[in-house]
Design an enzyme around this catalytic site. Structure first.
Site, PDB file in Angstrom:
ATOM      1  N   SER A   1       1.209  51.346   8.116  1.00  0.00           N
ATOM      2  CA  SER A   1       2.148  50.401   7.500  1.00  0.00           C
ATOM      3  C   SER A   1       2.763  50.951   6.216  1.00  0.00           C
ATOM      4  O   SER A   1       2.071  51.593   5.411  1.00  0.00           O
ATOM      5  CB  SER A   1       1.428  49.098   7.129  1.00  0.00           C
ATOM      6  OG  SER A   1       0.991  48.415   8.267  1.00  0.00           O
ATOM      7  N   ILE A   2       4.027  50.626   6.003  1.00  0.00           N
ATOM      8  CA  ILE A   2       4.694  50.972   4.744  1.00  0.00           C
ATOM      9  C   ILE A   2       3.924  50.343   3.575  1.00  0.00           C
ATOM     10  O   ILE A   2       3.718  50.970   2.537  1.00  0.00           O
ATOM     11  CB  ILE A   2       6.166  50.500   4.782  1.00  0.00           C
ATOM     12  CG1 ILE A   2       6.956  51.379   5.764  1.00  0.00           C
ATOM     13  CG2 ILE A   2       6.787  50.536   3.386  1.00  0.00           C
ATOM     14  CD1 ILE A   2       8.371  50.930   6.041  1.00  0.00           C
TER      15      ILE A   2
ATOM     16  N   TYR B   1      19.363  47.723  16.500  1.00  0.00           N
ATOM     17  CA  TYR B   1      18.686  46.999  15.403  1.00  0.00           C
ATOM     18  C   TYR B   1      18.927  45.497  15.540  1.00  0.00           C
ATOM     19  O   TYR B   1      18.143  44.685  15.028  1.00  0.00           O
ATOM     20  CB  TYR B   1      19.142  47.535  14.042  1.00  0.00           C
ATOM     21  CG  TYR B   1      18.177  47.208  12.922  1.00  0.00           C
ATOM     22  CD1 TYR B   1      16.837  47.579  13.004  1.00  0.00           C
ATOM     23  CD2 TYR B   1      18.590  46.516  11.785  1.00  0.00           C
ATOM     24  CE1 TYR B   1      15.936  47.279  11.990  1.00  0.00           C
ATOM     25  CE2 TYR B   1      17.694  46.207  10.765  1.00  0.00           C
ATOM     26  CZ  TYR B   1      16.374  46.595  10.878  1.00  0.00           C
ATOM     27  OH  TYR B   1      15.490  46.281   9.867  1.00  0.00           O
TER      28      TYR B   1
ATOM     29  N   LYS C   1      18.333  41.399   7.533  1.00  0.00           N
ATOM     30  CA  LYS C   1      18.181  42.294   6.373  1.00  0.00           C
ATOM     31  C   LYS C   1      19.381  42.149   5.417  1.00  0.00           C
ATOM     32  O   LYS C   1      19.212  42.287   4.195  1.00  0.00           O
ATOM     33  CB  LYS C   1      18.033  43.746   6.820  1.00  0.00           C
ATOM     34  CG  LYS C   1      16.727  44.053   7.549  1.00  0.00           C
ATOM     35  CD  LYS C   1      15.496  43.836   6.682  1.00  0.00           C
ATOM     36  CE  LYS C   1      14.252  44.444   7.304  1.00  0.00           C
ATOM     37  NZ  LYS C   1      13.020  44.042   6.605  1.00  0.00           N
TER      38      LYS C   1
HETATM   39  P1  NAD Z   1       4.176  47.060  10.102  1.00  0.00           P
HETATM   40  O1  NAD Z   1       4.091  46.565  11.503  1.00  0.00           O
HETATM   41  O2  NAD Z   1       3.139  47.994   9.640  1.00  0.00           O
HETATM   42  O3  NAD Z   1       4.269  45.852   9.071  1.00  0.00           O
HETATM   43  C1  NAD Z   1       4.902  44.646   9.372  1.00  0.00           C
HETATM   44  C2  NAD Z   1       4.051  43.556   8.757  1.00  0.00           C
HETATM   45  O4  NAD Z   1       4.658  42.281   8.916  1.00  0.00           O
HETATM   46  C3  NAD Z   1       2.650  43.472   9.410  1.00  0.00           C
HETATM   47  O5  NAD Z   1       1.661  43.641   8.428  1.00  0.00           O
HETATM   48  C4  NAD Z   1       2.616  42.064   9.961  1.00  0.00           C
HETATM   49  O6  NAD Z   1       1.339  41.467   9.881  1.00  0.00           O
HETATM   50  C5  NAD Z   1       3.590  41.368   9.003  1.00  0.00           C
HETATM   51  N1  NAD Z   1       4.006  40.060   9.507  1.00  0.00           N
HETATM   52  C6  NAD Z   1       4.690  39.765  10.639  1.00  0.00           C
HETATM   53  N2  NAD Z   1       4.798  38.412  10.754  1.00  0.00           N
HETATM   54  C7  NAD Z   1       4.180  37.871   9.668  1.00  0.00           C
HETATM   55  C8  NAD Z   1       3.947  36.534   9.210  1.00  0.00           C
HETATM   56  N3  NAD Z   1       4.356  35.469   9.905  1.00  0.00           N
HETATM   57  N4  NAD Z   1       3.277  36.350   8.060  1.00  0.00           N
HETATM   58  C9  NAD Z   1       2.829  37.403   7.333  1.00  0.00           C
HETATM   59  N5  NAD Z   1       3.009  38.693   7.715  1.00  0.00           N
HETATM   60  C10 NAD Z   1       3.683  38.906   8.865  1.00  0.00           C
HETATM   61  O7  NAD Z   1       5.644  47.727   9.999  1.00  0.00           O
HETATM   62  P2  NAD Z   1       6.451  48.339   8.753  1.00  0.00           P
HETATM   63  O8  NAD Z   1       7.453  49.235   9.361  1.00  0.00           O
HETATM   64  O9  NAD Z   1       5.524  48.865   7.740  1.00  0.00           O
HETATM   65  O10 NAD Z   1       7.241  47.089   8.206  1.00  0.00           O
HETATM   66  C11 NAD Z   1       7.225  46.694   6.851  1.00  0.00           C
HETATM   67  C12 NAD Z   1       8.628  46.356   6.374  1.00  0.00           C
HETATM   68  O11 NAD Z   1       9.377  47.562   6.273  1.00  0.00           O
HETATM   69  C13 NAD Z   1       9.436  45.428   7.280  1.00  0.00           C
HETATM   70  O12 NAD Z   1      10.175  44.537   6.484  1.00  0.00           O
HETATM   71  C14 NAD Z   1      10.377  46.392   7.979  1.00  0.00           C
HETATM   72  O13 NAD Z   1      11.573  45.757   8.403  1.00  0.00           O
HETATM   73  C15 NAD Z   1      10.650  47.352   6.843  1.00  0.00           C
HETATM   74  N6  NAD Z   1      11.223  48.636   7.251  1.00  0.00           N
HETATM   75  C16 NAD Z   1      10.622  49.378   8.211  1.00  0.00           C
HETATM   76  C17 NAD Z   1      11.193  50.585   8.576  1.00  0.00           C
HETATM   77  C18 NAD Z   1      10.570  51.417   9.663  1.00  0.00           C
HETATM   78  O14 NAD Z   1      11.260  52.260  10.224  1.00  0.00           O
HETATM   79  N7  NAD Z   1       9.308  51.247   9.973  1.00  0.00           N
HETATM   80  C19 NAD Z   1      12.363  51.045   7.959  1.00  0.00           C
HETATM   81  C20 NAD Z   1      12.947  50.269   6.968  1.00  0.00           C
HETATM   82  C21 NAD Z   1      12.375  49.051   6.627  1.00  0.00           C
END
Ligand code: NAD
Length: 256
Positions: free
Chosen positions: A20-21, A156, A163
């Site tokens: 996870s980020i 997307y 977003k």
């Molecule tokens: P990830 O799957 O590791 O994390 C997503 C998180 O959202 C999870 O921990 C999940 O439990 C949480 N979540 C979902 N529904 C929820 C709810 N109802 N209540 C509380 N938590 C909830 O994936 P990630 O890529 O680390 O995503 C983190 C953020 O980064 C997101 O906003 C994603 O859009 C953004 N992001 C991701 C990327 C990528 O390429 N992975 C790029 C840019 C932005």
């Protein structure tokens, strides 16, 4: 940058696992001396998140589904009781129902749209609202967005408008909280293979394109995002607010 967050207390929402980020950010915050509160979505997620929370010695570990007001209140009560204040929070969560995410925006359901907006955007407003009274000496609110909120990125879909709303929210909250020295910023990472990313169709192609087209020809790692988040949470970024900061090897400056 070492120990730049010494004495600071931060909330990290969004760790699902070690990919996870939010986990890359939590590690960076911890290494810089911050004490952390960590949340997990549900019992199933707890098994993955608890050992990570232990690694960063988080004194607060609580369940949080952002749709659940009682859990939100319990979390902020625990923060108030344990620390009496909060210096920064990271919101790194997103969700859209698969059938709505993988179709055309034009075809998405009302419920799918509302769910995606609620979990991925409104929750940031709610966290900001609850954090405000605990940020008496100023603070930092961080969220995570993606380039697909700014330009149309194939596959997307529905997350693009969501977003875009999140980035608009960052600006409005930054303006509203400026006088209280509460800074609000978004980080926009390039594509990273996480669990959430797995919900986006043809994500491998997005990774390939990012590598080919970005000036640095490199894929982003969660540590790179963590390093930037650590800077934004620190006092060194005290005059940075309302921004969307790209951590994408320069992808965003390139024409198609
Ligand atoms: P990830 O799957 O590791 O994390 C997503 C998180 O959202 C999870 O921990 C999940 O439990 C949480 N979540 C979902 N529904 C929820 C709810 N109802 N209540 C509380 N938590 C909830 O994936 P990630 O890529 O680390 O995503 C983190 C953020 O980064 C997101 O906003 C994603 O859009 C953004 N992001 C991701 C990327 C990528 O390429 N992975 C790029 C840019 C932005």
């Amino acid at each position: 940058m070492a120990r730049a967050l010494e004495g600071k207390k931060g909330l990290v929402v969004g760790i699902a696992n070690d990919k996870s980020i939010a986990w890359g950010c939590a590690r960076a915050f911890h290494d810089a001396g911050a004490e952390l509160a960590v949340t997990y979505l549900n019992e199933k997620a707890e098994a993955y998140v608890r050992p990570l929370a232990e690694q960063v010695k988080a004194p607060i570990l609580l369940p949080l589904d952002v749709r659940d007001d009682k859990q939100l209140e319990a979390l902020f009560k625990a923060i108030e009781k344990t620390w009496g204040k909060l210096d920064f929070l990271l919101h790194a969560i997103a969700f859209a129902p698969k059938e709505d995410l993988q179709g055309r925006v034009a075809d998405c359901s009302r419920q799918g749209f509302l769910t995606a907006m609620d979990i991925s955007c409104y929750s940031f407003i709610r966290l900001a609202h609850l954090a405000e009274p605990l940020m008496r000496d100023g603070g930092c609110l961080l969220t995570t967005t993606y380039y697909g909120g700014e330009k149309v990125v194939e596959h997307y879909g529905l997350m693009g408008p969501v977003k875009a709303a999140l980035e608009g929210t960052v600006k409005y909250l930054a303006a509203e909280f400026g006088e209280k020295k509460i800074r609000v910023n978004a980080i926009s990472p390039g594509p990273i293979a996480t669990r959430a990313a797995g919900g986006i169709a043809h994500f491998d192609e997005l990774l390939e394109l990012a590598k080919q087209k970005s000036p640095e020809h490199e894929l982003i790692c969660t540590d790179c995002v963590g390093a930037y988040a650590r800077f934004l949470a620190s006092d060194e970024a005290r005059l940075v607010t309302g921004s969307t900061a790209y951590v994408d090897a320069g992808f965003n400056i390139m024409a198609a």
